[in-house]
Design an enzyme around this catalytic site. Structure first.
Site, PDB file in Angstrom:
ATOM      1  N   HIS A   1      17.945   4.670  -6.289  1.00  0.00           N
ATOM      2  CA  HIS A   1      16.762   3.894  -5.896  1.00  0.00           C
ATOM      3  C   HIS A   1      15.461   4.486  -6.426  1.00  0.00           C
ATOM      4  O   HIS A   1      14.435   3.820  -6.419  1.00  0.00           O
ATOM      5  CB  HIS A   1      16.693   3.796  -4.367  1.00  0.00           C
ATOM      6  CG  HIS A   1      17.767   2.917  -3.791  1.00  0.00           C
ATOM      7  ND1 HIS A   1      17.519   1.636  -3.384  1.00  0.00           N
ATOM      8  CD2 HIS A   1      19.094   3.115  -3.610  1.00  0.00           C
ATOM      9  CE1 HIS A   1      18.656   1.089  -2.940  1.00  0.00           C
ATOM     10  NE2 HIS A   1      19.629   1.964  -3.070  1.00  0.00           N
TER      11      HIS A   1
ATOM     12  N   ASP B   1       7.273   5.564  -8.891  1.00  0.00           N
ATOM     13  CA  ASP B   1       8.054   4.890  -7.852  1.00  0.00           C
ATOM     14  C   ASP B   1       9.241   4.218  -8.511  1.00  0.00           C
ATOM     15  O   ASP B   1       9.092   3.642  -9.600  1.00  0.00           O
ATOM     16  CB  ASP B   1       7.186   3.817  -7.159  1.00  0.00           C
ATOM     17  CG  ASP B   1       7.451   3.727  -5.656  1.00  0.00           C
ATOM     18  OD1 ASP B   1       8.587   4.002  -5.232  1.00  0.00           O
ATOM     19  OD2 ASP B   1       6.509   3.366  -4.918  1.00  0.00           O
TER      20      ASP B   1
HETATM   21  P1  ADQ Z   1      10.423   3.549  -0.464  1.00  0.00           P
HETATM   22  O1  ADQ Z   1       9.844   4.753  -1.118  1.00  0.00           O
HETATM   23  O2  ADQ Z   1      10.533   3.622   1.009  1.00  0.00           O
HETATM   24  O3  ADQ Z   1      11.841   3.165  -1.070  1.00  0.00           O
HETATM   25  P2  ADQ Z   1       9.207   0.783  -1.002  1.00  0.00           P
HETATM   26  O4  ADQ Z   1      10.083   0.124  -1.991  1.00  0.00           O
HETATM   27  O5  ADQ Z   1       7.771   0.581  -1.293  1.00  0.00           O
HETATM   28  O6  ADQ Z   1       9.386   2.345  -0.902  1.00  0.00           O
HETATM   29  O7  ADQ Z   1       9.465   0.225   0.461  1.00  0.00           O
HETATM   30  C1  ADQ Z   1      10.706  -0.097   0.976  1.00  0.00           C
HETATM   31  C2  ADQ Z   1      10.532  -0.953   2.240  1.00  0.00           C
HETATM   32  O8  ADQ Z   1       9.810  -0.236   3.250  1.00  0.00           O
HETATM   33  C3  ADQ Z   1       9.738  -2.230   1.980  1.00  0.00           C
HETATM   34  O9  ADQ Z   1      10.390  -3.320   2.568  1.00  0.00           O
HETATM   35  C4  ADQ Z   1       8.399  -1.981   2.636  1.00  0.00           C
HETATM   36  O10 ADQ Z   1       7.796  -3.127   3.194  1.00  0.00           O
HETATM   37  C5  ADQ Z   1       8.748  -1.028   3.744  1.00  0.00           C
HETATM   38  N1  ADQ Z   1       7.540  -0.220   4.032  1.00  0.00           N
HETATM   39  C6  ADQ Z   1       6.866   0.590   3.192  1.00  0.00           C
HETATM   40  N2  ADQ Z   1       5.775   1.088   3.789  1.00  0.00           N
HETATM   41  C7  ADQ Z   1       5.740   0.572   5.039  1.00  0.00           C
HETATM   42  C8  ADQ Z   1       4.845   0.661   6.149  1.00  0.00           C
HETATM   43  N3  ADQ Z   1       3.742   1.388   6.061  1.00  0.00           N
HETATM   44  N4  ADQ Z   1       5.141  -0.006   7.258  1.00  0.00           N
HETATM   45  C9  ADQ Z   1       6.244  -0.772   7.341  1.00  0.00           C
HETATM   46  N5  ADQ Z   1       7.104  -0.932   6.337  1.00  0.00           N
HETATM   47  C10 ADQ Z   1       6.873  -0.267   5.193  1.00  0.00           C
HETATM   48  C11 ADQ Z   1      12.733   3.637  -2.115  1.00  0.00           C
HETATM   49  C12 ADQ Z   1      12.102   3.889  -3.469  1.00  0.00           C
HETATM   50  C13 ADQ Z   1      11.387   2.646  -3.974  1.00  0.00           C
HETATM   51  C14 ADQ Z   1      12.355   1.474  -4.021  1.00  0.00           C
HETATM   52  C15 ADQ Z   1      13.103   1.334  -2.705  1.00  0.00           C
HETATM   53  C16 ADQ Z   1      14.219   0.318  -2.803  1.00  0.00           C
HETATM   54  O11 ADQ Z   1      11.197   4.995  -3.388  1.00  0.00           O
HETATM   55  O12 ADQ Z   1      10.834   2.870  -5.261  1.00  0.00           O
HETATM   56  O13 ADQ Z   1      11.635   0.282  -4.270  1.00  0.00           O
HETATM   57  O14 ADQ Z   1      13.690   2.567  -2.308  1.00  0.00           O
HETATM   58  O15 ADQ Z   1      15.084   0.621  -3.850  1.00  0.00           O
END
Ligand code: ADQ
Length: 442
Positions: free
Chosen positions: A155, A349
């Site tokens: 991921h 990211d």
């Molecule tokens: P994350 O680093 O957690 O995931 P991201 O893809 O931005 O980052 O978010 C994943 C989920 O968490 C999204 O549905 C988002 O809405 C939710 N989220 C993020 N911040 C939040 C907040 N402040 N409050 C509530 N919900 C929040 C990792 C990788 C990413 C990749 C994902 C999926 O780092 O690059 O996109 O996995 O593969």
């Protein structure tokens, strides 16, 4: 249809198992919906005695979890996975700590996962392991006799081969990866770097890009509904017709938050017309609070937020609102829809699903503008409409913010439609279907 066996560090917590609300669960929802599925992972419990596999069931979906011992968990999770691999895979060599005992714990836990999965596997299953916690899992499962389909999805990004190979255990991790039939990564750039690293050891390069996504229909509907809800109404009333700039992230040093706060400070200094006209809301719930770098980041942001508001606020205008608690997903969807600018500026990211959620949430009649880091995986799909920025450059972000805030409706619509088409043409359902089809055709 073959049973799907998902393996990941964590499985959804019991209260979310009915509706599958978490990040990975939403991405996998479609894959799970149509078939028998078993999801294996750590229970979330740290316990020093040997404990058996714990199983629960929600319809055709079963969960199997194991507990981990205190020392093994610390070395595996806070140590090697989050203290070594997470920074290194995000190209942050200077933040990575190398400790042999952590690596040993990481291997031990991967063996324990393989032991557990081997006990519940049936012939004909498809095994799909997720993320950087589980590089050695596939080889460990093969060593226990599994010869069936075995896939891995990373991921997070994969860095250039020479950077990755500065990790003392890099070669053995790459050899472990070779046990997987299919290796999925987020972008073609990640695939090229991982393949280069595998080829340097004489392994067959087999990483392929499968960009992860969201369920845009569902998110759009949630955002629309939330727009009529009480939270969004209260938020709207508090804005007094000012434009909203919105940031939504986990509190993590890869997300570029200090740089983003400095960019907002620059916006207010260099573009005085925006003073009093905008509010920047950053929602960043604390994550991994027991890792030192995360505590340091939190202190830095607390200080920056205080300084920016102290310097720029008026008695009737607070420019920056900063929340380190979690906000319900539906409320956030409503805030996305309200926002004039979505500000997504990670330093690096894998994908960044928030960028896609911002696009899905917009109102076609009056869409907001996405300001997006060129180093997020999502940039490959959303460069068609986003304002791309270098997240290390607060001045460039400030200029993009000013341009976004001034952008006329026709250009906003044109940019948003291009991004909408991109998001709807590759959904989470498409992602899981493509990966599973590839695994079945191994
Ligand atoms: P994350 O680093 O957690 O995931 P991201 O893809 O931005 O980052 O978010 C994943 C989920 O968490 C999204 O549905 C988002 O809405 C939710 N989220 C993020 N911040 C939040 C907040 N402040 N409050 C509530 N919900 C929040 C990792 C990788 C990413 C990749 C994902 C999926 O780092 O690059 O996109 O996995 O593969």
């Amino acid at each position: 249809m073959a049973r799907l066996v998902i393996v990941s560090n964590r499985v959804p917590p019991p209260r979310e198992r009915g509706q599958l609300a978490g990040g990975l669960a939403i991405a996998l929802r479609d894959a799970i919906a149509g078939r028998d599925t078993l999801w294996f992972g750590w229970s979330g419990n740290v316990r020093d005695s040997e404990t058996p596999i714990h199983e629960t069931r929600a319809g055709r979906l079963r969960f199997a979890t194991i507990d981990l011992g205190q020392a093994a968990h610390r070395g595996y999770y806070n140590g090697f996975a989050n203290g070594t691999l997470w920074p290194l895979l995000h190209w942050r060599l200077g933040l990575a700590e190398f400790r042999r005992p952590d690596y040993m714990a990481y291997r031990t836990v991967n063996q324990a996962f393989a032991d557990g999965v081997a006990r519940v596997l049936q012939s004909g299953d498809l095994v799909w392991a997720h993320d950087y916690h589980l590089f050695p899992f596939g080889a460990a499962l093969r060593a226990r006799g599994w010869a069936g389909p075995l896939g891995f999805f990373l991921h997070v990004p994969f860095p250039p081969a020479p950077l990755f190979r500065m990790l003392p255990e890099a070669d053995s991790l790459l050899l472990d990866l070779d046990a997987y039939d299919v290796i999925g990564v987020q972008t073609r750039e990640d695939a090229a770097y991982l393949n280069e690293a595998m080829a340097s050891l004489g392994l067959k390069p087999r990483a392929e890009a499968f960009p992860i996504s969201i369920d845009p229909d569902d998110f759009a509907a949630t955002a629309k509904r939330a727009g009529r809800g009480e939270d969004v109404e209260r938020m709207q009333a508090s804005m007094a017709d000012r434009a909203l700039i919105l940031g939504v992230d986990r509190l993590d040093y890869t997300k570029g938050l200090p740089e983003r706060f400095r960019a907002f400070d620059q916006l207010l200094r260099r573009f005085p017309n925006q003073r009093g006209q905008v509010t920047f809301l950053q929602v960043a719930p604390v994550s991994r609070g027991d890792v030192a770098q995360y505590r340091a980041l939190r202190r830095e942001l607390d200080e920056l937020a205080g300084r920016i508001n102290g310097e720029h606020a008026e008695f009737d205008w607070m420019p920056l609102r900063y929340i380190t608690r979690a906000i319900p997903r539906a409320t956030l969807a409503g805030f996305h829809r309200m926002a004039r600018v979505g500000l997504v500026t990670p330093l690096r990211d894998g994908m960044n699903l928030v960028a896609k959620e911002f696009v899905a949430a917009q109102d076609e009649a009056d869409p907001g503008v996405l300001v997006l880091s060129r180093f997020a995986g999502a940039a490959a799909e959303l460069e068609c409409g986003a304002l791309l920025v270098n997240p290390h450059d607060p001045d460039a972000i400030a200029e993009a913010l000013d341009a976004a805030l001034l952008m006329a409706l026709p250009e906003r619509q044109e940019r948003w439609r291009a991004m909408r088409d991109a998001v709807w043409s590759n959904t989470a359902a498409d992602w899981s279907r493509a990966f599973i089809a590839r695994l079945e055709a191994r």
